[in-house]
Motif scaffolding. Structure first.
Motif, PDB file in Angstrom:
ATOM      1  N   GLU A  71       0.833  -1.193   0.000  1.00 32.20           N
ATOM      2  CA  GLU A  71       0.000   0.000   0.000  1.00 32.20           C
ATOM      3  C   GLU A  71       0.869   1.245   0.000  1.00 32.20           C
ATOM      4  N   TYR A  72       0.299   2.326  -0.539  1.00 36.67           N
ATOM      5  CA  TYR A  72       1.011   3.576  -0.747  1.00 36.67           C
ATOM      6  C   TYR A  72       0.089   4.698  -0.293  1.00 36.67           C
ATOM      7  N   ARG A  73       0.533   5.451   0.690  1.00 37.95           N
ATOM      8  CA  ARG A  73      -0.308   6.479   1.293  1.00 37.95           C
ATOM      9  C   ARG A  73       0.137   7.867   0.853  1.00 37.95           C
ATOM     10  N   PHE A  74      -0.860   8.722   0.642  1.00 41.70           N
ATOM     11  CA  PHE A  74      -0.626  10.089   0.192  1.00 41.70           C
ATOM     12  C   PHE A  74      -1.519  11.028   0.994  1.00 41.70           C
ATOM     13  N   ARG A  75      -1.062  12.261   1.153  1.00 44.06           N
ATOM     14  CA  ARG A  75      -1.870  13.243   1.859  1.00 44.06           C
ATOM     15  C   ARG A  75      -1.486  14.650   1.433  1.00 44.06           C
ATOM     16  N   GLY A  76      -2.348  15.586   1.750  1.00 46.22           N
ATOM     17  CA  GLY A  76      -2.077  16.972   1.412  1.00 46.22           C
ATOM     18  C   GLY A  76      -3.208  17.864   1.870  1.00 46.22           C
ATOM     19  N   VAL A  77      -3.037  19.152   1.589  1.00 44.62           N
ATOM     20  CA  VAL A  77      -4.065  20.137   1.914  1.00 44.62           C
ATOM     21  C   VAL A  77      -4.371  20.952   0.662  1.00 44.62           C
ATOM     22  N   TYR A  78      -5.622  21.379   0.594  1.00 45.69           N
ATOM     23  CA  TYR A  78      -6.048  22.237  -0.511  1.00 45.69           C
ATOM     24  C   TYR A  78      -5.883  23.688  -0.081  1.00 45.69           C
ATOM     25  N   HIS A  79      -5.072  24.433  -0.805  1.00 44.42           N
ATOM     26  CA  HIS A  79      -4.936  25.863  -0.557  1.00 44.42           C
ATOM     27  C   HIS A  79      -6.067  26.617  -1.247  1.00 44.42           C
TER      28      HIS A  79
END
Length: 151
Positions: A71-79
């Motif tokens: 598995e490969y996890r990704f994350r972030g925030v929307y500006h």
């Protein structure tokens, strides 16, 4: 339609251009509706699970791609999420701290949409590692799948 991915040597940038046979509002919806995102984001053969998804300015995302290798996890925030632009951060949790800034502009071509995207990595080395990971294949397959969702 083909996807153009440019990564000039010695720079921390990746630029992506792609056209879709759909209006900008439909392309934007495919990027912001969680039921649609899971249908196209990621390479073929990957299962996607959204752990968090709030596609609005100030929101965030966290997701997992899984296949028989792991598995490969990704994350972030929307500006910024607006009718013609998304600006967000992106981090692969396998490379913690290597956060890139991504911007995507949707250009109305009269019933068609061209996406112009740019990713800015924290270093040339981080950009080169992302390219070496096979991200080009993942982007190309994602956009092919997006064509199918938009059809």
């Amino acid at each position: 339609m083909s996807t153009t991915i440019t990564a000039q040597p010695g720079t921390p940038f990746i630029e992506i251009t792609r056209e879709f046979a759909a209006s900008p509002d439909k392309v934007l919806r495919a990027h912001t509706d969680p039921e649609l995102v899971v249908r196209w984001l990621g390479p073929r053969g990957m299962e996607m699970e959204l752990l968090e998804f709030d596609a609005r300015s100030g929101g965030g995302y966290h997701y997992v791609h899984r296949d028989d290798r792991g598995e490969y996890r990704f994350r972030g925030v929307y500006h910024t999420v607006s009718a013609d632009r998304i600006i967000q951060t992106f981090e692969f949790e396998g490379a913690p701290g290597e956060v890139c800034l991504e911007s995507m502009t949707l250009i109305d071509l009269g019933g068609r949409t061209r996406i112009e995207g740019r990713s800015v990595f924290p270093s040339v080395e981080a950009r080169d590692a992302a390219v070496a990971s096979g991200m080009e294949n993942g982007i190309t397959q994602s956009y092919e799948r997006l064509d199918e969702v938009l059809a």
